[in-house]
Design a protein around this motif. Structure first.
Motif, PDB file in Angstrom:
ATOM      1  N   ARG A  81       0.846  -1.186   0.000  1.00 55.60           N
ATOM      2  CA  ARG A  81       0.000   0.000   0.000  1.00 55.60           C
ATOM      3  C   ARG A  81       0.882   1.238   0.000  1.00 55.60           C
ATOM      4  NH1 ARG A  81      -5.046  -1.565   0.398  1.00 55.60           N
ATOM      5  NH2 ARG A  81      -5.854   0.482   0.976  1.00 55.60           N
ATOM      6  N   VAL A  82       0.338   2.361  -0.465  1.00 56.27           N
ATOM      7  CA  VAL A  82       1.147   3.565  -0.669  1.00 56.27           C
ATOM      8  C   VAL A  82       0.580   4.752   0.099  1.00 56.27           C
ATOM      9  CG1 VAL A  82       2.031   5.223  -2.352  1.00 56.27           C
ATOM     10  CG2 VAL A  82       1.867   2.795  -2.963  1.00 56.27           C
ATOM     11  N   LEU A  83       1.456   5.391   0.880  1.00 49.02           N
ATOM     12  CA  LEU A  83       1.113   6.627   1.572  1.00 49.02           C
ATOM     13  C   LEU A  83       2.063   7.702   1.063  1.00 49.02           C
ATOM     14  CD1 LEU A  83      -0.427   8.185   3.799  1.00 49.02           C
ATOM     15  CD2 LEU A  83       1.326   7.401   5.408  1.00 49.02           C
ATOM     16  N   PHE A  88       4.948  19.342  -0.253  1.00 46.36           N
ATOM     17  CA  PHE A  88       4.113  20.164  -1.118  1.00 46.36           C
ATOM     18  C   PHE A  88       2.651  19.719  -1.062  1.00 46.36           C
ATOM     19  CE2 PHE A  88       8.410  19.934  -2.824  1.00 46.36           C
ATOM     20  CZ  PHE A  88       8.748  21.280  -2.791  1.00 46.36           C
ATOM     21  N   GLY A  89       1.882  20.365  -0.208  1.00 45.30           N
ATOM     22  CA  GLY A  89       0.463  20.044  -0.095  1.00 45.30           C
ATOM     23  C   GLY A  89      -0.324  20.770  -1.158  1.00 45.30           C
ATOM     24  N   PHE A 105      -2.529  10.401   1.598  1.00 48.45           N
ATOM     25  CA  PHE A 105      -1.750  11.577   1.220  1.00 48.45           C
ATOM     26  C   PHE A 105      -1.716  12.511   2.415  1.00 48.45           C
ATOM     27  CE2 PHE A 105      -0.510  15.510  -0.644  1.00 48.45           C
ATOM     28  CZ  PHE A 105       0.043  15.254  -1.890  1.00 48.45           C
ATOM     29  N   VAL A 106      -0.522  12.707   2.983  1.00 52.90           N
ATOM     30  CA  VAL A 106      -0.371  13.615   4.125  1.00 52.90           C
ATOM     31  C   VAL A 106       0.861  14.480   3.907  1.00 52.90           C
ATOM     32  CG1 VAL A 106      -1.499  12.060   5.769  1.00 52.90           C
ATOM     33  CG2 VAL A 106       0.978  11.919   5.442  1.00 52.90           C
ATOM     34  N   VAL A 107       0.916  15.600   4.625  1.00 51.21           N
ATOM     35  CA  VAL A 107       2.065  16.497   4.511  1.00 51.21           C
ATOM     36  C   VAL A 107       3.099  16.143   5.578  1.00 51.21           C
ATOM     37  CG1 VAL A 107       0.805  18.372   3.425  1.00 51.21           C
ATOM     38  CG2 VAL A 107       0.847  18.211   5.918  1.00 51.21           C
ATOM     39  N   LYS A 108       4.349  16.541   5.316  1.00 55.16           N
ATOM     40  CA  LYS A 108       5.447  16.116   6.184  1.00 55.16           C
ATOM     41  C   LYS A 108       5.421  16.736   7.576  1.00 55.16           C
ATOM     42  CE  LYS A 108       8.758  14.933   2.582  1.00 55.16           C
ATOM     43  NZ  LYS A 108       9.986  15.309   1.872  1.00 55.16           N
ATOM     44  N   VAL A 128      -6.514   7.514   3.797  1.00 53.43           N
ATOM     45  CA  VAL A 128      -6.126   8.585   4.714  1.00 53.43           C
ATOM     46  C   VAL A 128      -5.713   9.801   3.897  1.00 53.43           C
ATOM     47  CG1 VAL A 128      -4.570   9.292   6.562  1.00 53.43           C
ATOM     48  CG2 VAL A 128      -5.309   6.902   6.406  1.00 53.43           C
ATOM     49  N   VAL A 129      -6.429  10.903   4.061  1.00 56.66           N
ATOM     50  CA  VAL A 129      -6.125  12.115   3.298  1.00 56.66           C
ATOM     51  C   VAL A 129      -6.166  13.314   4.234  1.00 56.66           C
ATOM     52  CG1 VAL A 129      -6.842  13.622   1.406  1.00 56.66           C
ATOM     53  CG2 VAL A 129      -7.112  11.149   1.188  1.00 56.66           C
ATOM     54  N   ASP A 130      -5.163  14.186   4.122  1.00 61.52           N
ATOM     55  CA  ASP A 130      -5.142  15.418   4.897  1.00 61.52           C
ATOM     56  C   ASP A 130      -6.450  16.180   4.641  1.00 61.52           C
ATOM     57  OD1 ASP A 130      -4.503  18.539   4.801  1.00 61.52           O
ATOM     58  OD2 ASP A 130      -3.123  17.608   6.232  1.00 61.52           O
ATOM     59  N   PRO A 131      -7.239  16.445   5.673  1.00 63.48           N
ATOM     60  CA  PRO A 131      -8.579  17.032   5.461  1.00 63.48           C
ATOM     61  C   PRO A 131      -8.564  18.415   4.832  1.00 63.48           C
ATOM     62  CG  PRO A 131      -8.007  16.995   7.798  1.00 63.48           C
ATOM     63  CD  PRO A 131      -6.984  16.168   7.093  1.00 63.48           C
TER      64      PRO A 131
END
Length: 208
Positions: A81-83, A88-89, A105-108, A128-131
């Motif tokens: 699986r890939v996260l 760069f958001g 996809f989340v930011v560092k 999982v995605v940064d809201p």
């Protein structure tokens, strides 16, 4: 138990960032880093060698960007699986990452505990995605640029005259001017420099 650990592959071209991520995630009792690479074109081979459960990929890497690496990984090692974890958001990046098969996809700057939890959730089969970024992506829509307009704007990032761009792209100067004009209009910019900036901010210029 060691057998219960989630095996991780980290891909980031910045060694310090990659090392910090590895150190933080390795503090979690159920996470173990089995591979680290600094180029996108090294991801697939590393995954085949080490059989990770989850790959954490940066977006902007040499050799192959993280979105292209995501697609290659999902095709070559479908069980991984890939996260995507990126500085760069940008809305365009999120949309393209999900289209390529990313599971998250989340930011560092996500806190370490939240990042570890994101890994566990992705491993469990959840998205999982940064809201905040998700909301911006919905608001921004897809890129309005055609493939050729994107190519011309991408070439224009380094500056240069229309003649220079035309020679590099093997197009006529008139064609380059037309594409630049269209891109400026579609992005709502006043000039090509501003059009490049707007397109960059929205993640529309990722690629070679």
């Amino acid at each position: 138990m060691p057998g219960e650990c989630i095996r991780l592959l980290l891909a980031d071209d910045q060694a310090l960032v990659r090392g910090a991520l590895a150190a933080l995630l390795s503090l979690e009792p159920d996470l173990t880093v089995v591979a680290e690479v600094g180029r996108g074109d090294e991801v697939l081979d590393a995954a085949r060698r080490t059989a990770p459960d989850v790959a954490l990929l940066d977006v902007e890497m040499p050799g192959l960007d993280g979105i292209a690496a995501t697609a290659a990984l999902r095709a070559g090692v479908p069980g991984c699986r890939v996260l995507v974890v990126t500085t760069f958001g940008r809305p365009g990046y999120l949309r393209r990452a999900m289209e390529a098969g990313a599971d998250g996809f989340v930011v560092k700057d996500t806190p370490a505990r939240q990042l570890a939890d994101a890994v566990r959730r992705v491993h469990a089969g959840l998205r999982v995605v940064d809201p905040t970024l998700a909301a911006e992506t919905l608001a921004s829509g897809v890129s309005p640029l055609t493939e050729r307009e994107t190519e011309v704007l991408r070439a224009a990032r380094g500056g240069g005259t229309v003649a220079t761009l035309a020679a590099a792209l093997h197009l006529s100067e008139g064609t380059v001017r037309n594409h630049l004009s269209a891109a400026i209009g579609k992005t709502g910019a006043h000039n090509r420099t501003e059009a490049v900036r707007i397109a960059e901010q929205n993640g529309w210029l990722l690629g070679d």
